[in-house]
Write a protein that holds these residues in place. Structure first.
Motif, PDB file in Angstrom:
ATOM      1  N   ILE A 130       0.971  -1.559   0.164  1.00 41.62           N
ATOM      2  CA  ILE A 130      -0.508  -0.426  -0.322  1.00 41.62           C
ATOM      3  C   ILE A 130       0.750   1.131   0.217  1.00 41.62           C
ATOM      4  O   ILE A 130       0.262   2.049  -0.444  1.00 41.62           O
ATOM      5  N   LEU A 131       2.019   0.819   0.917  1.00 43.56           N
ATOM      6  CA  LEU A 131       2.537   2.389   1.063  1.00 43.56           C
ATOM      7  C   LEU A 131       3.117   3.044  -0.129  1.00 43.56           C
ATOM      8  O   LEU A 131       3.355   3.949  -1.281  1.00 43.56           O
ATOM      9  N   LYS A 132       4.197   2.106  -0.837  1.00 42.54           N
ATOM     10  CA  LYS A 132       4.507   1.795  -2.387  1.00 42.54           C
ATOM     11  C   LYS A 132       3.504   2.136  -3.701  1.00 42.54           C
ATOM     12  O   LYS A 132       3.729   3.122  -4.078  1.00 42.54           O
ATOM     13  N   ALA A 133       2.361   1.920  -3.246  1.00 42.30           N
ATOM     14  CA  ALA A 133       1.578   2.032  -4.741  1.00 42.30           C
ATOM     15  C   ALA A 133       0.532   3.379  -4.016  1.00 42.30           C
ATOM     16  O   ALA A 133       0.615   3.690  -5.099  1.00 42.30           O
ATOM     17  N   ALA A 134       0.882   4.006  -3.207  1.00 45.95           N
ATOM     18  CA  ALA A 134       0.205   4.835  -2.899  1.00 45.95           C
ATOM     19  C   ALA A 134       0.888   5.923  -3.065  1.00 45.95           C
ATOM     20  O   ALA A 134       1.042   7.706  -2.760  1.00 45.95           O
ATOM     21  N   GLY A 135       2.090   5.501  -3.331  1.00 43.84           N
ATOM     22  CA  GLY A 135       3.781   6.109  -3.238  1.00 43.84           C
ATOM     23  C   GLY A 135       3.548   7.377  -1.776  1.00 43.84           C
ATOM     24  O   GLY A 135       4.023   8.288  -1.568  1.00 43.84           O
ATOM     25  N   ILE A 136       4.051   6.889  -0.355  1.00 40.96           N
ATOM     26  CA  ILE A 136       4.633   6.949   0.421  1.00 40.96           C
ATOM     27  C   ILE A 136       4.933   6.953   0.949  1.00 40.96           C
ATOM     28  O   ILE A 136       5.901   5.556   1.309  1.00 40.96           O
ATOM     29  N   ASP A 137       6.125   7.960   1.243  1.00 37.74           N
ATOM     30  CA  ASP A 137       7.227   7.256   2.047  1.00 37.74           C
ATOM     31  C   ASP A 137       8.433   8.266   3.293  1.00 37.74           C
ATOM     32  O   ASP A 137       8.881   7.672   4.290  1.00 37.74           O
ATOM     33  N   THR A 138       7.199   9.059   4.163  1.00 32.48           N
ATOM     34  CA  THR A 138       7.359   9.009   5.813  1.00 32.48           C
ATOM     35  C   THR A 138       5.603   8.802   6.381  1.00 32.48           C
ATOM     36  O   THR A 138       4.656   8.539   5.348  1.00 32.48           O
ATOM     37  N   LEU A 139       6.246   8.701   7.661  1.00 28.47           N
ATOM     38  CA  LEU A 139       5.023   7.836   8.211  1.00 28.47           C
ATOM     39  C   LEU A 139       5.032   8.358   9.834  1.00 28.47           C
ATOM     40  O   LEU A 139       6.239   8.899  10.510  1.00 28.47           O
ATOM     41  N   ILE A 140       3.605   8.740  10.260  1.00 27.02           N
ATOM     42  CA  ILE A 140       3.516   9.545  11.636  1.00 27.02           C
ATOM     43  C   ILE A 140       2.788   8.495  12.530  1.00 27.02           C
ATOM     44  O   ILE A 140       1.834   8.157  11.697  1.00 27.02           O
ATOM     45  N   VAL A 141       3.816   7.796  13.183  1.00 27.78           N
ATOM     46  CA  VAL A 141       2.986   6.855  13.565  1.00 27.78           C
ATOM     47  C   VAL A 141       2.852   7.194  15.212  1.00 27.78           C
ATOM     48  O   VAL A 141       3.521   7.575  15.902  1.00 27.78           O
ATOM     49  N   GLY A 142       1.480   5.739  16.097  1.00 34.09           N
ATOM     50  CA  GLY A 142       1.289   5.959  16.783  1.00 34.09           C
ATOM     51  C   GLY A 142       0.435   4.746  17.151  1.00 34.09           C
ATOM     52  O   GLY A 142       0.328   3.967  16.480  1.00 34.09           O
ATOM     53  N   GLY A 143      -0.003   4.670  18.390  1.00 31.20           N
ATOM     54  CA  GLY A 143      -0.653   3.450  18.876  1.00 31.20           C
ATOM     55  C   GLY A 143      -0.684   2.882  20.077  1.00 31.20           C
ATOM     56  O   GLY A 143       0.211   3.301  21.183  1.00 31.20           O
ATOM     57  N   ILE A 144      -0.888   1.257  19.911  1.00 31.52           N
ATOM     58  CA  ILE A 144      -0.339   0.496  20.853  1.00 31.52           C
ATOM     59  C   ILE A 144      -0.178  -0.369  20.779  1.00 31.52           C
ATOM     60  O   ILE A 144      -0.042  -1.041  19.974  1.00 31.52           O
ATOM     61  N   VAL A 145       0.099  -1.540  21.864  1.00 26.18           N
ATOM     62  CA  VAL A 145       0.992  -0.667  22.878  1.00 26.18           C
ATOM     63  C   VAL A 145       2.932  -0.528  22.751  1.00 26.18           C
ATOM     64  O   VAL A 145       3.438  -0.845  22.094  1.00 26.18           O
ATOM     65  N   THR A 146       3.210   0.877  22.962  1.00 27.56           N
ATOM     66  CA  THR A 146       4.557   1.365  22.707  1.00 27.56           C
ATOM     67  C   THR A 146       5.503   0.372  22.494  1.00 27.56           C
ATOM     68  O   THR A 146       5.938   0.093  21.367  1.00 27.56           O
ATOM     69  N   ASN A 147       5.861  -0.290  23.732  1.00 23.21           N
ATOM     70  CA  ASN A 147       6.982  -1.515  23.604  1.00 23.21           C
ATOM     71  C   ASN A 147       6.801  -2.776  22.617  1.00 23.21           C
ATOM     72  O   ASN A 147       7.471  -2.974  22.245  1.00 23.21           O
ATOM     73  N   GLY A 148       5.528  -2.733  21.926  1.00 26.75           N
ATOM     74  CA  GLY A 148       5.116  -4.006  21.032  1.00 26.75           C
ATOM     75  C   GLY A 148       4.762  -3.621  20.074  1.00 26.75           C
ATOM     76  O   GLY A 148       5.977  -3.251  18.577  1.00 26.75           O
ATOM     77  N   GLY A 149       3.544  -2.807  19.380  1.00 31.29           N
ATOM     78  CA  GLY A 149       3.352  -3.078  18.343  1.00 31.29           C
ATOM     79  C   GLY A 149       4.015  -1.934  17.348  1.00 31.29           C
ATOM     80  O   GLY A 149       4.291  -1.766  15.777  1.00 31.29           O
ATOM     81  N   VAL A 150       4.142  -1.007  18.833  1.00 32.63           N
ATOM     82  CA  VAL A 150       4.379   0.577  17.597  1.00 32.63           C
ATOM     83  C   VAL A 150       6.225   0.708  17.526  1.00 32.63           C
ATOM     84  O   VAL A 150       6.281   0.853  16.478  1.00 32.63           O
TER      85      VAL A 150
END
Length: 206
Positions: A130-150
């Motif tokens: 999806i990132l490559k197809a949509a031309g996305i190369d920068t990400l702002i990231v949040g969510g749960i949990v900080t030490n796991g999925g994030v």
């Protein structure tokens, strides 16, 4: 790491990790089991304005959602590690198409939804496509949990040469000291900024 101030917002996506009803809603799997945290429950209201502001600048919003794949009888395929850690998980929890699997109302709908079966949103998912197809190369990231999925997603994104900005109060863990230690450990992997400062930057960018 590049200077986030120079990012092209039309090539930027907000990526949230696991902000689903089964984690946050009182009638979800974790809510029914009494597994909640005020820091986690407050995340959607801080992140929603960022999604709105980024979209107004031509950016995107992607929701990565933890998934327990049901077998032929509807029972979830749960790893031994997770079953030991969260014995309350059962039939219907985090199942695609179910209420608990859905993104929380405060953030819905996302532009793209990615099912994830492990910590990282980039592990055996369609996210990189999806990132490559949509031309996305920068990400702002949040969510749960900080030490796991994030943390896992940020490290994987770093290895794939995506530039990232971590929302320091747009992610949370069940223990504050674990959250704080993870921020420190990721300082060389990702840019870090509060939700308020990120929102101010987005709104001020032409």
């Amino acid at each position: 790491m590049s200077d986030w101030k120079s990012w092209d917002l039309t090539r930027t996506a907000l990526l949230t990790i696991d902000l689903q009803n089964d984690f946050l809603h009182p009638e979800g799997a974790y809510g029914r089991a009494g597994q909640s945290s005020e820091n986690i429950l407050s995340l959607p209201q801080r992140i929603a304005p960022i999604a709105k502001a980024l979209r107004a600048k031509g950016g995107h919003y992607i929701s990565a959602q933890f998934t327990l794949v049901p077998d032929a009888s509807g029972e979830p395929l749960v790893s031994p590690h997770l079953k030991k850690l969260r014995p309350f998980l059962g039939k219907g929890d985090f199942a695609p198409g179910k209420f608990g699997h859905d993104l929380v109302d405060e953030l819905a709908p996302a532009d793209y939804v990615v099912e994830k079966v492990a910590y990282s949103a980039l592990y055996q998912t369609r996210l990189e496509y999806i990132l490559k197809a949509a031309g996305i190369d920068t990400l702002i990231v949040g969510g749960i949990v900080t030490n796991g999925g994030v943390a896992s997603t940020l490290r994987d994104a770093h290895l794939r040469n995506f530039e990232t900005l971590m929302l320091t109060d747009g992610c949370a863990a069940f223990r504050q000291e674990v959250h704080d230690a993870t921020l420190l450990s990721l300082a060389t992997v990702t840019e870090q900024m509060s939700c308020a400062d990120t929102l101010a930057w987005l709104e001020s960018t032409a």
